[in-house]
Scaffold this motif. Structure first.
Motif, PDB file in Angstrom:
ATOM      1  N   UNK A  26     -12.698   3.799   2.109  1.00 20.09           N
ATOM      2  CA  UNK A  26     -12.315   3.710   3.084  1.00 20.09           C
ATOM      3  C   UNK A  26     -12.324   3.226   4.829  1.00 20.09           C
ATOM      4  N   UNK A  27     -13.230   3.997   5.171  1.00 16.40           N
ATOM      5  CA  UNK A  27     -13.571   4.275   6.457  1.00 16.40           C
ATOM      6  C   UNK A  27     -14.536   2.911   6.537  1.00 16.40           C
ATOM      7  N   UNK A  28     -15.494   2.496   5.241  1.00 13.32           N
ATOM      8  CA  UNK A  28     -16.593   1.430   5.476  1.00 13.32           C
ATOM      9  C   UNK A  28     -15.754   0.188   5.220  1.00 13.32           C
ATOM     10  N   UNK A  29     -14.308   0.401   4.554  1.00 14.57           N
ATOM     11  CA  UNK A  29     -13.656  -0.844   5.108  1.00 14.57           C
ATOM     12  C   UNK A  29     -12.815  -1.508   5.619  1.00 14.57           C
ATOM     13  N   UNK A  30     -12.513  -0.274   6.953  1.00 12.21           N
ATOM     14  CA  UNK A  30     -12.214  -0.265   8.254  1.00 12.21           C
ATOM     15  C   UNK A  30     -13.720  -0.775   9.351  1.00 12.21           C
ATOM     16  N   UNK A  31     -14.834  -0.718   8.457  1.00  9.62           N
ATOM     17  CA  UNK A  31     -15.393  -1.003   9.777  1.00  9.62           C
ATOM     18  C   UNK A  31     -16.528  -0.318  10.225  1.00  9.62           C
ATOM     19  N   UNK A  32     -16.557   0.681   9.961  1.00  8.51           N
ATOM     20  CA  UNK A  32     -17.343   1.308  10.193  1.00  8.51           C
ATOM     21  C   UNK A  32     -19.107   1.876   8.840  1.00  8.51           C
ATOM     22  N   UNK A  33     -20.019   2.704   9.878  1.00  6.33           N
ATOM     23  CA  UNK A  33     -20.473   3.140   8.846  1.00  6.33           C
ATOM     24  C   UNK A  33     -20.868   3.939   8.629  1.00  6.33           C
ATOM     25  N   UNK A  34     -20.760   4.729   7.180  1.00  4.83           N
ATOM     26  CA  UNK A  34     -21.041   5.737   6.658  1.00  4.83           C
ATOM     27  C   UNK A  34     -21.606   6.557   5.498  1.00  4.83           C
ATOM     28  N   UNK A  35     -21.809   7.901   6.088  1.00  4.13           N
ATOM     29  CA  UNK A  35     -22.674   8.454   4.944  1.00  4.13           C
ATOM     30  C   UNK A  35     -21.937   9.369   4.505  1.00  4.13           C
TER      31      UNK A  35
END
Ligand SMILES: Cc1cc2nc3c(=O)[nH]c(=O)nc-3n(C[C@H](O)[C@H](O)[C@H](O)COP(=O)(O)OP(=O)(O)OC[C@H]3O[C@@H](n4cnc5c(N)ncnc54)[C@H](O)[C@@H]3O)c2cc1C
Length: 589
Positions: A51-60
């Motif tokens: 979900x964070x990725x889908x909201x434009x965030x870079x995630x690990x």
């Protein structure tokens, strides 16, 4: 300041799906920078990452174990989602106010209403998002009753959703790194089944024999896959859920770093700015420009924390969860001033010994079948054997306070029950008779005798009490009513009863020798206590203020379900939902 750097070096580690690692060359104190660092790769963590990725965030996502998926991967993979969008097509309906009434009653005033409302608002959105934007699929279960059908607002079906099967081939090499299912959820230790199929087989619904043959044939005729691995290609339950979440991460190139345990949270005087973790034996610092989401499960395997917080007696060896859940993220949160809540609670489940690799198995459903009693050392019943697993262990503690006789408790059944039904690791005797069981299981995994009196002696419980309990059960089976504990008196109890048995599918005599006993310990499928969060999944301090940049979900957070277990899927549903909520909050949406 950020400099695009492509993939972080992943040689030999394997679980990097490509990604958005940005090295902070302009800022030497960080080894890596992301918008969001997610700690833990169970249902809560993977949902948060997607979900964070889908909201434009870079995630690990960082994961302590060499396998991803956590307890979620070995679970039933069910989620409890009131007002989900799937039920309509199946003829079901639900109502927000009824669901809130039910949740308020079940949580007994121990959970802030804002969090209950946040759950009801966002759980259906989370499911819709994953179904529409990712590869996760669910199916609402029309007859899977809420666990407390007599409470106001309860429903007799549709709120629990089963994870739909997922093809392991979609995961490529990543399949080997997913935590495999627990043998208790497999037919013959190999073949996967959905929760709906398991129900049909266990309760001998119409068509169960054909279903069994079809499942076995599909598994054995899948020749290309059979030459590759013993594991079933058709993933179901928790493996289907984690497999579809992991594949959705791969679609997005979200990196997952295995064998990278969280060490500590980095506070920059204003907010949580990142984490330190161990990788390749070295401490690394990972910046989280927007926030850290802690989703590292509970503290089941930490005996010191169990001794400190949980009711006694309690043993880490009684849990059925994977070993990495040692409360690391809870303690890291505590160190930066987080408030803890519900630390004396767990998602309790009666567990039994299983010789070999598995070691422990939860008795989720077989207790509901007719022809067994659960007794204490006095040979006395103390609970409705078909009650939700959490209530069985709660009753063990309550009765133990009065009698001191419940650790261990015993499940006693007769030859008929043994022949027809599975119990713990024992397949029905008609499929796998005692003569084919490993010799060392006798007087270890199960006890057996030709008389109840001798069985009582062998397991060290009162013979008179046991004889009376079994005699009463015979009378209740004939009348269809259990005046002591009401076994089989509600829709949840009957869901796992044997519908061919009348008048009550959960009541049967215990009269035919030989007689059997299995030792029951007060185990769990996860702990419930952890970092107190608000309706945005923000971690709160003692003064009720949020710690900026810090979020928690799943068993790292104090459960939104409070002391209760409202329906099947009440732990993964919230873990995923508050992962979704945290992602939205830190993205400012
Ligand atoms: C047999 C079984 C069946 C179940 N069935 C259901 C069901 O159908 N529905 C339901 O709702 N619940 C079910 N449960 C309970 C449910 O599986 C768990 O409560 C839930 O999966 C917890 O999810 P989570 O994301 O909080 O943690 P987990 O899924 O346990 O994931 C936590 C992850 O964090 C990792 N981790 C731990 N410490 C660190 C660290 N220091 N750094 C980095 N990573 C770390 C762990 O290795 C793990 O991978 C079941 C449980 C069992 C055992």
């Amino acid at each position: 300041m950020s400099i695009e750097a492509g993939r972080a070096g992943e040689a030999g580690r394997g679980s990097e799906a490509g990604g958005s690692t940005i090295e902070a060359r302009g800022d030497s104190k960080w080894d890596h920078q992301f918008d969001v660092v997610v700690v833990g790769s169970g249902g809560g963590g993977l949902t948060a990452a997607i979900c964070a990725h889908d909201l434009g965030q870079s995630v690990v996502v960082i994961e302590k174990s060499d396998l991803y998926g956590g307890t979620t991967a070995i679970s039933g993979g069910g989620v409890w989602i009131p007002c989900n969008h799937l039920m309509g097509a199946l003829g079901g309906s639900d109502n927000y106010d009824e669901a809130l009434t039910y949740l308020k009653a079940a949580t007994q005033g121990l959970v802030a209403e804002a969090r209950l409302r946040a759950y009801l608002d966002h759980a259906p959105q989370m499911v819709r998002h994953l179904e529409e934007k990712a590869r996760v699929r669910f199916c609402a279960m029309p007859t899977y009753s809420d666990y407390y059908p007599e409470m106001r607002g309860a429903k007799s079906g549709y709120r629990t959703c089963d994870s739909m099967p997922f093809n392991a081939a979609e995961l490529g090499e990543e399949f080997a790194r997913m935590r495999p299912p627990t043998p208790g959820t497999l037919i013959g230790g190999r073949v996967q089944m959905t929760a709906g199929e398991a129900h049909t087989l266990l309760t001998k619904e119409r068509g169960w024999v054909l279903l069994f043959i079809r499942k076995m044939a599909r598994y054995w005729l899948d020749l290309p896959w059979r030459f590759r691995t013993k594991r079933d290609r058709r993933l179901t339950l928790g493996n289907a859920l984690v497999g579809s979440l992991r594949r959705s991460m791969m679609d997005r190139n979200i990196p997952l770093w295995l064998e990278t345990p969280l060490e500590s949270l980095v506070y920059d005087g204003r907010r949580i700015a990142g984490v330190t973790a161990i990788r390749d034996g070295k401490i690394i610092r990972i910046a989280a420009n927007r926030g850290v989401i802690l989703a590292a499960g509970g503290f089941e395997h930490n005996q010191a924390m169990r001794d400190r917080y949980l009711p006694q007696p309690t043993k880490a060896e009684w849990t059925v969860t994977p070993p990495a859940n040692t409360g690391d993220a809870i303690r890291a949160g505590q160190k930066v001033g987080a408030k803890l809540d519900l630390m004396d609670r767990a998602w309790w489940a009666p567990t039994v010994t299983v010789a070999g690799r598995e070691k422990r198995r939860a008795l989720f459903v077989e207790r509901a079948l007719p022809g067994c009693v659960m007794v204490n050392k006095l040979g006395r019943r103390f609970v409705d054997e078909a009650a939700p697993y959490q209530d069985i262990v709660t009753a063990m503690f309550e009765d133990n306070q009065k009698t001191g006789a419940n650790f261990p408790a015993w499940l006693v059944f007769d030859a008929d029950f043994r022949r027809k039904y599975p119990v713990g690791p024992l397949l029905p005797g008609m499929v796998r008779p005692d003569s084919s069981l490993p010799k060392h299981w006798a007087d270890n995994v199960y006890y057996k005798s030709d008389s109840l009196a001798d069985l009582a002696k062998r397991i060290g419980i009162d013979a008179t009490g046991l004889a009376e309990s079994c005699k009463h059960m015979g009378e209740y089976a004939a009348s269809g009513k259990d005046p002591e504990f009401g076994k089989g008196s509600n829709t949840f109890d009957r869901y796992y009863g044997d519908r061919n048995v009348k008048p009550n599918p959960c009541l049967g005599p215990i009269a035919k020798p030989p007689f059997y006993a299995m030792r029951i310990d007060g185990g769990d499928i996860g702990t419930k206590g952890g970092l107190l969060t608000d309706e945005f999944a923000r971690v709160l301090r003692d003064d009720g203020q949020p710690i900026a940049g810090l979020y928690a979900t799943g068993n790292t957070s104090a459960a939104v379900m409070g002391p209760s277990y409202p329906g099947a899927g009440s732990t993964i549903g919230p873990a995923m939902t508050f992962g979704y909520v945290a992602a939205h909050h830190l993205a400012g949406v």
